[in-house]
Every structure is written in C-alpha cells, then in structure tokens.
Design an enzyme around this catalytic site. Structure first.
Site, short mmCIF file in Angstrom:
data_model
loop_
_atom_site.label_atom_id
_atom_site.label_comp_id
_atom_site.label_asym_id
_atom_site.label_seq_id
_atom_site.Cartn_x
_atom_site.Cartn_y
_atom_site.Cartn_z
N SER A 162 0.96 -1.33 0.08
CA SER A 162 -0.18 0.11 -0.05
C SER A 162 0.92 1.38 -0.06
O SER A 162 1.92 1.16 0.34
CB SER A 162 -0.85 0.15 1.25
OG SER A 162 -1.35 1.14 1.45
N TYR A 175 -3.01 -0.19 10.17
CA TYR A 175 -2.94 -0.60 8.77
C TYR A 175 -1.50 -0.21 8.02
O TYR A 175 -0.85 -1.22 7.28
CB TYR A 175 -3.82 0.01 7.85
CG TYR A 175 -3.97 -0.36 6.42
CD1 TYR A 175 -4.70 -1.64 6.03
CD2 TYR A 175 -3.49 0.50 5.37
CE1 TYR A 175 -4.49 -2.00 4.69
CE2 TYR A 175 -3.69 0.23 3.95
CZ TYR A 175 -4.09 -1.10 3.67
OH TYR A 175 -4.20 -1.35 2.24
N1 LIG Z 1 -8.37 -0.75 -2.73
C1 LIG Z 1 -7.36 -0.02 -2.44
O1 LIG Z 1 -7.34 1.23 -2.79
C2 LIG Z 1 -6.14 -0.63 -1.92
C3 LIG Z 1 -5.02 0.43 -1.80
C4 LIG Z 1 -3.89 -0.31 -1.57
C5 LIG Z 1 -3.75 -1.67 -0.90
N2 LIG Z 1 -4.87 -2.40 -0.97
C6 LIG Z 1 -4.86 -3.72 -0.62
O2 LIG Z 1 -5.01 -4.75 -1.75
C7 LIG Z 1 -5.91 -5.91 -1.26
C8 LIG Z 1 -7.09 -5.95 -1.63
O3 LIG Z 1 -8.05 -4.68 -1.48
P1 LIG Z 1 -9.53 -4.65 -1.79
O4 LIG Z 1 -9.65 -3.02 -1.92
O5 LIG Z 1 -9.65 -5.58 -2.86
O6 LIG Z 1 -10.25 -5.11 -0.60
P2 LIG Z 1 -11.36 -6.17 -0.53
O7 LIG Z 1 -11.99 -5.82 1.05
O8 LIG Z 1 -12.37 -6.07 -1.49
O9 LIG Z 1 -10.74 -7.52 -0.52
C9 LIG Z 1 -10.15 -8.18 0.41
C10 LIG Z 1 -10.37 -9.61 0.69
O10 LIG Z 1 -9.61 -10.46 1.51
C11 LIG Z 1 -10.42 -11.43 1.99
N3 LIG Z 1 -10.02 -11.71 3.45
C12 LIG Z 1 -10.12 -10.87 4.65
N4 LIG Z 1 -9.59 -11.53 5.76
C13 LIG Z 1 -9.41 -12.92 5.38
C14 LIG Z 1 -9.02 -14.26 5.89
N5 LIG Z 1 -8.71 -14.15 7.00
N6 LIG Z 1 -8.77 -15.29 4.91
C15 LIG Z 1 -9.03 -15.19 3.73
N7 LIG Z 1 -9.32 -13.72 3.23
C16 LIG Z 1 -9.49 -12.70 3.86
C17 LIG Z 1 -11.89 -10.61 1.86
O11 LIG Z 1 -12.80 -11.51 2.30
C18 LIG Z 1 -11.74 -9.84 0.73
O12 LIG Z 1 -12.30 -10.76 -0.36
C19 LIG Z 1 -5.80 -5.60 0.32
O13 LIG Z 1 -4.42 -6.28 0.90
C20 LIG Z 1 -5.72 -4.20 0.46
O14 LIG Z 1 -5.17 -3.79 1.77
C21 LIG Z 1 -5.92 -1.98 -1.72
#
Ligand SMILES: NC(=O)c1ccc[n+]([C@@H]2O[C@H](COP(=O)([O-])OP(=O)(O)OC[C@H]3O[C@@H](n4cnc5c(N)ncnc54)[C@H](O)[C@@H]3O)[C@@H](O)[C@H]2O)c1
Length: 281
Positions: A162, A175
């Site tokens: 991130s 986070y």
């Molecule tokens: N969306 C953004 O702007 C952004 C920016 C930087 C980093 N990220 C990172 O990218 C990744 C995906 O983000 P996103 O926006 O798609 O989030 P999201 O919430 O849509 O997806 C996260 C997924 O992780 C799964 N998860 C949570 N706990 C779990 C567990 N114990 N076992 C298995 N699965 C589990 C959830 O069910 C969900 O499907 C994350 O790691 C997030 O921190 C996202």
C-alpha cells in the site's frame, strides 16, 4: 514469418502465462476479482480463495463461461491448517503451483484514529487483529505455498502492499504499520528464496495507490459520488487527478508473474497515478 509477426511473437512470449497454476487469496474482493479475471483471460488456471464462497459464484461463472479454469475454495489465510488443506488440493489437482497472489488484507475501524482522536486512543486489540491480517495473512500462505515452490525450484509470489508504507497517511496507524512489516517480509523472503533455493523463485509486491473498494468507499466518496474531504485530499495529491481502476494494476501483475521480470525479486512497484513521488506543490 515476417519481421513484425516475429517481433510480436517475441514480445508475447516473455509475458506468457498459459497453463500456469495460481492461488489467489482475497480472490473475491475488488482487486482480487480483477486480478483473477485478467489472469484467467491469458490461460492461468486459478485456485481462488475466499472466506465466503457465495461472494465468488458470479466470478466463477464468468470465468467458466469464457473457457477459463477455476476452483473456488473457502479458506482462512490466518490458519496454517486451512492453507495446508488448499495446498494438498492444489497438488492433487495440478501437481504444481506457479503463482501465489497474497491479496487478502485490509483495515479495521479500531486500528484507525478517528477525526477527533489521537494515537493514544488506538485500540491495541484491533491493532493486533489488523497486524494478523496484513502481516500473518501474507506470511502464512507464503510459508505453505512457498515450500511447494522451493521443492519444485520455481515460482512467483506477489504481495499487495500500500501507499501507506512509503508515505504517512493520517488515521490508518495499524494498517500502515502492518503493511510496512509485510513489505519488509517480501524483501526478506525474496533474499531467502534466491540464496537458499533457486533464482527462479521470486517474491515481489505491488503497492496500489487509491482504488475504490468495499473497505474505503465511504471514506473516499459521499453517497452522491462526490469526494469526501479525505477523498479530495487524495485526489489533490495524485498528479493524475483521479482514483485508479482495479484493472490498471494488472499490467504490472502479469509482468511480475511472468518471465518478463525474471531478474526481479524483492521489488515493490507503486501503481498510484504518481501519488508516491508528488510533493503536493
Ligand atoms: N483498494 C485500494 O485502494 C487498496 C490500496 C492499497 C492496497 N490495497 C490492498 O489490496 C488488497 C485488496 O484490497 P481490496 O480493495 O480488493 O479489498 P477487499 O476488501 O475488496 O478484498 C479483501 C479480501 O480479503 C479477504 N479476507 C479478509 N480476511 C481474510 C482471511 N482471514 N482469510 C482469507 N481472506 C480474507 C476478504 O474476504 C476480501 O475478499 C488488500 O490487501 C488491501 O489492503 C487496496
């Protein structure tokens, strides 16, 4: 073959991922969904992990309709036993594993400092939970599936970090700390795999900027689609002046999964519309 066709063939071949086998954690979230579709389109065989199968049914249908291959499994990235069950299923079905995407992750309210709070209001239990998810939730799958790669002498692991790591983002204390630890682990494991096992096992990360997802939608957008104050602050600090679209991560993802990046390990690629390099002035 004429020169142009020959050149195209060469360009295609270094990114070729046909018939590679990939495990994706967080596969039914916003970024996981996009990564899965995009890899399935180039012939990657997917094992998609989710905490609730219902969330992946539509994606599974779409991929099967397009002629792709996908197994949707319920699993918990915080349980080594659960990851080992997936590993056994993958090895039984495919006999190998080429790619691991550690996408499961996210934030938790108590690990965030509210607008009227300070660092001294941080809930340590929630800080622990968010650390478990973002750090251990990448470490545990990396150990279980990385061992398969160590045994076969090849593989690519891609972790999702991130912009909260290189730049301090207010409020998201837990986070940020946990993603920073995860980035350090990415580099540490990259060295371990290359020095002790094979130069064909690579561990890298993507560092997304801001993409509208389930977790951050209400933080960044009002119900009428206009920016919240925080959303507007982010846009002001993003030279491209917009949020990213999930599929804009996938070019770099294919690059890290494929031979196109075969001399790269321990790298973290920012995909952020320029957020990381901008001073804001
Ligand atoms: N969306 C953004 O702007 C952004 C920016 C930087 C980093 N990220 C990172 O990218 C990744 C995906 O983000 P996103 O926006 O798609 O989030 P999201 O919430 O849509 O997806 C996260 C997924 O992780 C799964 N998860 C949570 N706990 C779990 C567990 N114990 N076992 C298995 N699965 C589990 C959830 O069910 C969900 O499907 C994350 O790691 C997030 O921190 C996202």
């Amino acid at each position: 073959m004429n020169r142009k066709a020959h050149k195209n063939k060469l360009v295609k071949s270094i990114f070729d991922l046909t018939n590679k086998v990939a495990v994706i954690t967080g596969g039914t979230g916003v970024l996981g969904n996009s990564a899965a579709l995009s890899l399935a389109e180039v012939g990657v065989k997917l094992v998609l992990l989710t905490t609730n199968k219902k969330n992946g049914v539509e994606l599974e249908k779409t991929i099967l309709k397009k002629g792709g291959e996908i197994s949707l499994l319920e699993a918990n990235v915080l349980s080594k036993i659960s990851m080992e069950e997936v590993r056994d299923a993958v090895l039984e079905k495919f006999g190998r594993l080429d790619i691991l995407l550690n996408i499961a992750g996210g934030n938790m309210p108590g690990a965030t400092i509210g607008p009227d709070q300070t660092i001294f209001d941080l809930e340590l239990d929630d800080f622990d939970k968010v650390t478990q998810l973002n750090l251990n939730g990448t470490v545990i799958p990396s150990l279980v599936f990385g061992k398969v790669m160590a045994n076969q002498g090849s593989g690519a692991i891609i972790n999702y970090s991130s912009m909260a790591v290189p730049r301090v983002l207010t409020r998201v204390a837990g986070y940020s700390a946990s993603k920073a630890a995860m980035e350090n682990f990415t580099k540490w494991m990259a060295v371990e795999m290359a020095t002790k096992f094979s130069d064909k096992i690579r561990v890298n990360a993507l560092a997304p900027g801001f993409f509208i997802g389930n977790q951050n939608r209400s933080l960044l957008l009002n119900e009428d689609g206009t920016y919240t104050e925080r959303g507007a602050d982010i846009i002001r600090n993003t030279p491209m002046g917009r949020f990213g679209e999930p599929d804009e991560l996938n070019g770099a993802l294919h690059f890290l999964c494929s031979d196109a990046s075969k001399f790269m390990t321990g790298a973290v690629i920012p995909i952020d519309g320029g957020f990381n390099i901008f001073s804001g002035v």
